[in-house]
Design an enzyme around this catalytic site. Sequence first.
Site, PDB file in Angstrom:
ATOM      1  N   THR A  80       0.806  -1.223   0.000  1.00 36.09           N
ATOM      2  CA  THR A  80       0.000   0.000   0.000  1.00 36.09           C
ATOM      3  C   THR A  80       0.836   1.269   0.000  1.00 36.09           C
ATOM      4  OG1 THR A  80      -1.769  -1.144   1.188  1.00 36.09           O
ATOM      5  CG2 THR A  80      -1.782   1.262   1.255  1.00 36.09           C
ATOM      6  N   GLN A 112      -4.500  -1.704  -3.474  1.00 39.37           N
ATOM      7  CA  GLN A 112      -4.537  -0.324  -3.009  1.00 39.37           C
ATOM      8  C   GLN A 112      -3.692   0.565  -3.919  1.00 39.37           C
ATOM      9  OE1 GLN A 112      -3.736  -2.994  -1.236  1.00 39.37           O
ATOM     10  NE2 GLN A 112      -4.894  -3.064   0.676  1.00 39.37           N
ATOM     11  N   ASP A 135      -8.286   3.266  -1.224  1.00 40.43           N
ATOM     12  CA  ASP A 135      -7.268   3.955  -0.418  1.00 40.43           C
ATOM     13  C   ASP A 135      -6.785   5.239  -1.091  1.00 40.43           C
ATOM     14  OD1 ASP A 135      -7.620   1.695   1.076  1.00 40.43           O
ATOM     15  OD2 ASP A 135      -5.509   1.220   1.281  1.00 40.43           O
ATOM     16  N   ASP A 178     -12.469   2.107   1.580  1.00 38.97           N
ATOM     17  CA  ASP A 178     -11.598   2.686   2.616  1.00 38.97           C
ATOM     18  C   ASP A 178     -10.830   3.891   2.084  1.00 38.97           C
ATOM     19  OD1 ASP A 178     -12.420   0.497   4.147  1.00 38.97           O
ATOM     20  OD2 ASP A 178     -10.662  -0.686   3.631  1.00 38.97           O
ATOM     21  N   ARG A 250     -15.511   1.905   8.732  1.00 37.22           N
ATOM     22  CA  ARG A 250     -15.209   0.701   9.494  1.00 37.22           C
ATOM     23  C   ARG A 250     -13.854   0.921  10.163  1.00 37.22           C
ATOM     24  NH1 ARG A 250     -13.856  -4.047   4.966  1.00 37.22           N
ATOM     25  NH2 ARG A 250     -12.330  -2.867   3.725  1.00 37.22           N
ATOM     26  N   TRP A 252     -10.183   0.546  11.063  1.00 33.73           N
ATOM     27  CA  TRP A 252      -8.892  -0.065  10.753  1.00 33.73           C
ATOM     28  C   TRP A 252      -8.190  -0.465  12.054  1.00 33.73           C
ATOM     29  CZ3 TRP A 252      -4.051   2.779   8.454  1.00 33.73           C
ATOM     30  CH2 TRP A 252      -3.138   1.822   8.003  1.00 33.73           C
TER      31      TRP A 252
END
Length: 336
Positions: A80, A112, A135, A178, A250, A252
């Site tokens: 990422t 990501q 992301d 996310d 949510r 992490w």
Amino acid sequence: MTVAPDGSGDYRSIQEAVDHAPSGTAEQRTVIHIRDGVYKEKLHIEKPFLYLVGESAEGTIITYDDYARKTFPDGSPYHTFNSYTALFGADDLTVENMTVRNDAGRGELVGQALAAYVDGDRIRFRNCRLIGHQDTLFTGPLPDKPLKRGSFGGPRDGLRKAVGRQWYDGCYIEGDVDFIFGSATAVFTDCEIFSRNRLTADNLPNVERHPEINGWITAASTPESSPYGYVFIRCRLTGDAPAGSVYLGRPWRNHAKVAWIDCWMGAHIRAEGWDNWNKPESEATVTYVEYGCRGPGADRQHRVSWSGTLPDEQADQYTLGRIFEQGAPWSPFSDS
């Protein structure tokens, strides 16, 4: 200093200008003017007190296409935190009137792919467009340790972690999974948060997905000691995702803190609002709250029981001055 792709400025690339720029001071920042154009470059900034100002948010575009599943020459994956288009890794930065975009593609295909990696204190983005898929925006620092690997990887892994303050004012942020995530104390005022539809007919066959879930807007990793995490004020939650397919967030990490205040929420927001990411223990530790929100996605009748509504007296505490009063003095209202 002026950057122009046609050679009419001091430099043709933004990175070249940053490399030659002197570090500014609190009294006199170094200003880099960036003329309209598409700058395909992987930008890395670690100088404080820089002020990057584009000619226009739509016309001044920084783009790259690295992604998590890409590999280095030795065969190791980027993961990422090497996938960013632009790294803003210093204190006292202001970024205005530009687009930062990752063009690698959907997360189902590439993993990501960060547009902006923002890790510092007293950083302000104003009238900017941050665009990606999975992301899009990482608000550093990194959490204490990874959940699955020995290290996070990327240019900031192993550095001292300091929770910075970030302000996104009048920005447009686009993604699907996310796409706003990290540990910073970050305030988003008058922003448009656009959830992309990844459940489209052109999705490749055999791609694993949950057909009823299009994405999650936030994945906060707020440290337990931080009084605030993500605070969204007067934002608009829009998108082309199907109705009832996007979660507000949510965790992490289990002490995630997210507040939506006086925001408009489109029909793409799921009725239950929040997801525990298969971490039922987080339901007792997260702070997920809403106040004064409206729109078809704002109905709290079916919200999960472990989210809440701010009472009036607590909502009054969610002001920029109070949120940013922790740490060294910062008066972002005077930035120009």
